[in-house]
Design an enzyme around this catalytic site. Structure first.
Site, PDB file in Angstrom:
ATOM      1  N   SER A 305       0.842  -1.187   0.000  1.00 16.88           N
ATOM      2  CA  SER A 305       0.000   0.000   0.000  1.00 16.88           C
ATOM      3  C   SER A 305       0.887   1.251   0.000  1.00 16.88           C
ATOM      4  O   SER A 305       1.683   1.435  -0.910  1.00 16.88           O
ATOM      5  CB  SER A 305      -0.969  -0.031   1.189  1.00 16.88           C
ATOM      6  OG  SER A 305      -1.960   0.948   1.071  1.00 16.88           O
ATOM      7  N   ASP A 390      -9.337  -4.521  -5.364  1.00 16.98           N
ATOM      8  CA  ASP A 390      -8.831  -3.545  -4.405  1.00 16.98           C
ATOM      9  C   ASP A 390      -9.650  -2.259  -4.478  1.00 16.98           C
ATOM     10  O   ASP A 390      -9.653  -1.562  -5.498  1.00 16.98           O
ATOM     11  CB  ASP A 390      -7.359  -3.263  -4.684  1.00 16.98           C
ATOM     12  CG  ASP A 390      -6.641  -2.631  -3.509  1.00 16.98           C
ATOM     13  OD1 ASP A 390      -7.270  -1.840  -2.788  1.00 16.98           O
ATOM     14  OD2 ASP A 390      -5.449  -2.937  -3.305  1.00 16.98           O
ATOM     15  N   HIS A 419      -7.550  -5.287  -0.926  1.00 23.75           N
ATOM     16  CA  HIS A 419      -6.441  -4.604  -0.254  1.00 23.75           C
ATOM     17  C   HIS A 419      -5.916  -5.482   0.883  1.00 23.75           C
ATOM     18  O   HIS A 419      -5.857  -5.078   2.040  1.00 23.75           O
ATOM     19  CB  HIS A 419      -6.911  -3.246   0.264  1.00 23.75           C
ATOM     20  CG  HIS A 419      -5.789  -2.248   0.394  1.00 23.75           C
ATOM     21  ND1 HIS A 419      -5.050  -1.816  -0.675  1.00 23.75           N
ATOM     22  CD2 HIS A 419      -5.276  -1.608   1.474  1.00 23.75           C
ATOM     23  CE1 HIS A 419      -4.144  -0.951  -0.263  1.00 23.75           C
ATOM     24  NE2 HIS A 419      -4.261  -0.813   1.034  1.00 23.75           N
TER      25      HIS A 419
END
Length: 439
Positions: A305, A390, A419
């Site tokens: 991320s 995601d 995610h």
């Protein structure tokens, strides 16, 4: 490579996920959250990937404990990521199943189908995402003419700052195989970088890994597992605060002084929050290579991320890094929204933020910080992993960056993931990294 066969096998066993931010204390695991109502939405193509213009059919299954149950208010919509629906309406289930057909995208990108159903007054959600020629997605962000000069000046500013490292041994966290330290060292603007260092015990020299964090404000515990495997590991925070404080300190900062830190000073490229962060990652490399236990030649960086972004950025800025691992990198092609498609986290130009940040100064600033532009200059071999579902870092955004990378690269795609990652992704990436570092 696409891995639909692995995906099918994973569905039939008890599985765990690596936490979204991939950055707490090594590889953290928790059960994948399951819903009382299981809504599965899957493109029928085995790898969820389509050619441009190809019609896509989404298969929908709505069950509880593996069996269909009565539900209410079943509805769906289909849209390009983060955009307005192009098709929507009620959905009729037959024995808990339905299918939705829609025309394919004429341009490279991702088409997402979301299904909602209500049980006992609570609404549940499922989603599936079809990819259309993702390898052809091109970025919207422009490369500043003085990009290299800007970051070279930043590195010169950093080099003039003494490192002033401090290390405190933590005997209660150390083991027979690993020593653990709280560390900090000086960064630009009278700030410091704080982290947790884990060092293998024993004779010899070791490769090193810098772990860069996902978004948020939190403590860190160190990665003892990778250290026991034979690597020096440094986990860092990015906020210039110690990483061993009471939990309420971090929660108070997250809701107070550091709330929305990713937007701080976005109108000024020299004052933007991430300038200190990016340079701090380089200073962390300075610290690692100064350690007497470091083997002097094998150095990797990894994160997911925000940390996936920092992995690419740090490797692009610092040639001392030999290899990188990145999961679903944030901060990628952030100007996508200004071109009628999804932009990367932190979604600074999304509709909810547009009136605050849509001005030339912010657009200019972000060109110096967007992962796309670091991808364009990256020379470091890398391993990448992500999925198509995601919501936080849209795949349109990170493919815009990934497709610009000319350095050797390997990607491990499990389409259904969002995610988060399966442990198999962590094992595969760690094995790749250790194999490279120990050559």
């Amino acid at each position: 490579m696409h891995t639909s066969h692995l995906l099918r096998a994973l569905k039939n066993q008890s599985i765990f996920l690596i936490l979204v931010f991939f950055s707490i204390s090594g590889t953290s695991f928790a059960q994948i959250p399951r819903q009382y109502l299981d809504i599965t939405v899957s493109p029928v193509n085995q790898d969820w990937t389509y050619t441009l213009g190809e019609k896509v059919e989404f298969s929908v299954s709505v069950t509880q404990s593996g069996r269909p149950i009565p539900v209410e208010n079943v509805r769906y919509f289909v849209k390009e990521e983060k955009m307005n629906p192009i098709k929507e309406g009620p959905l009729v289930l037959k024995e808990g199943k339905a299918s939705i057909s829609v025309e394919g995208m004429k341009k490279p990108g991702f088409l997402r189908c979301e299904v909602f159903a209500t049980v006992d007054g609570k609404e549940y959600r499922g989603l599936g995402t079809a990819a259309f020629a993702p390898e052809k997605i091109v970025p919207t962000v422009l490369m500043p003419s003085d990009f290299d000069a800007f970051w070279n000046a930043g590195k010169q500013e950093l080099a003039a700052v003494p490192m002033d490292p401090k290390m405190v041994h933590i005997p209660e966290r150390s083991t027979e195989k690993v020593d653990v330290y709280h560390v900090n060292f000086q960064n630009v603007k009278n700030s410091r970088v704080y982290g947790v260092l884990t060092v293998p015990k024993g004779e010899g020299k070791f490769p090193a890994i810098l772990q860069v964090p996902g978004a948020g404000i939190r403590p860190y515990g160190g990665d003892l597992a990778k250290a026991a495997r034979g690597a020096i590991v440094l986990q860092i925070g990015i906020h210039g605060i110690p990483v061993d404080l009471a939990p309420e300190v971090y929660s108070n900062l997250a809701s107070g002084a550091l709330n929305g830190y990713w937007n701080f000073n976005a109108q000024d490229k020299d004052l933007y929050y991430y300038k200190r962060v990016y340079l701090g990652c380089i200073r962390a490399v300075d610290f690692l290579i100064s350690l007497p236990q470091y083997d002097g030649q094998n150095l990797g960086v990894q994160g997911g991320s925000q940390g996936g972004a920092l992995s690419i950025i740090t490797a692009a800025l610092d040639p001392r890094i030999n290899y990188l691992v990145a999961y679903y990198p944030a901060l990628s092609d952030m100007t996508g929204y200004l071109n009628k498609r999804a932009g990367g986290w932190p979604h600074i130009f999304a509709d909810s933020n547009l009136k605050y940040y849509n001005n030339p100064k912010v657009v200019e600033t972000l060109t110096y910080y967007d992962v796309v532009n670091f991808a364009r200059i990256l020379k470091t071999p890398g391993f990448y992993s992500w999925g198509y579902n995601d919501d936080t870092c849209p795949p349109t955004s990170f493919y815009a960056a990934y497709n610009q990378i000319k350095a050797p690269k390997e990607v491990f795609v499990i389409p259904e993931t969002g995610h988060w990652t399966y442990p198999e992704q962590g094992v595969k990436s760690d094995n790749w990294l250790f194999e490279k570092l120990k050559k």
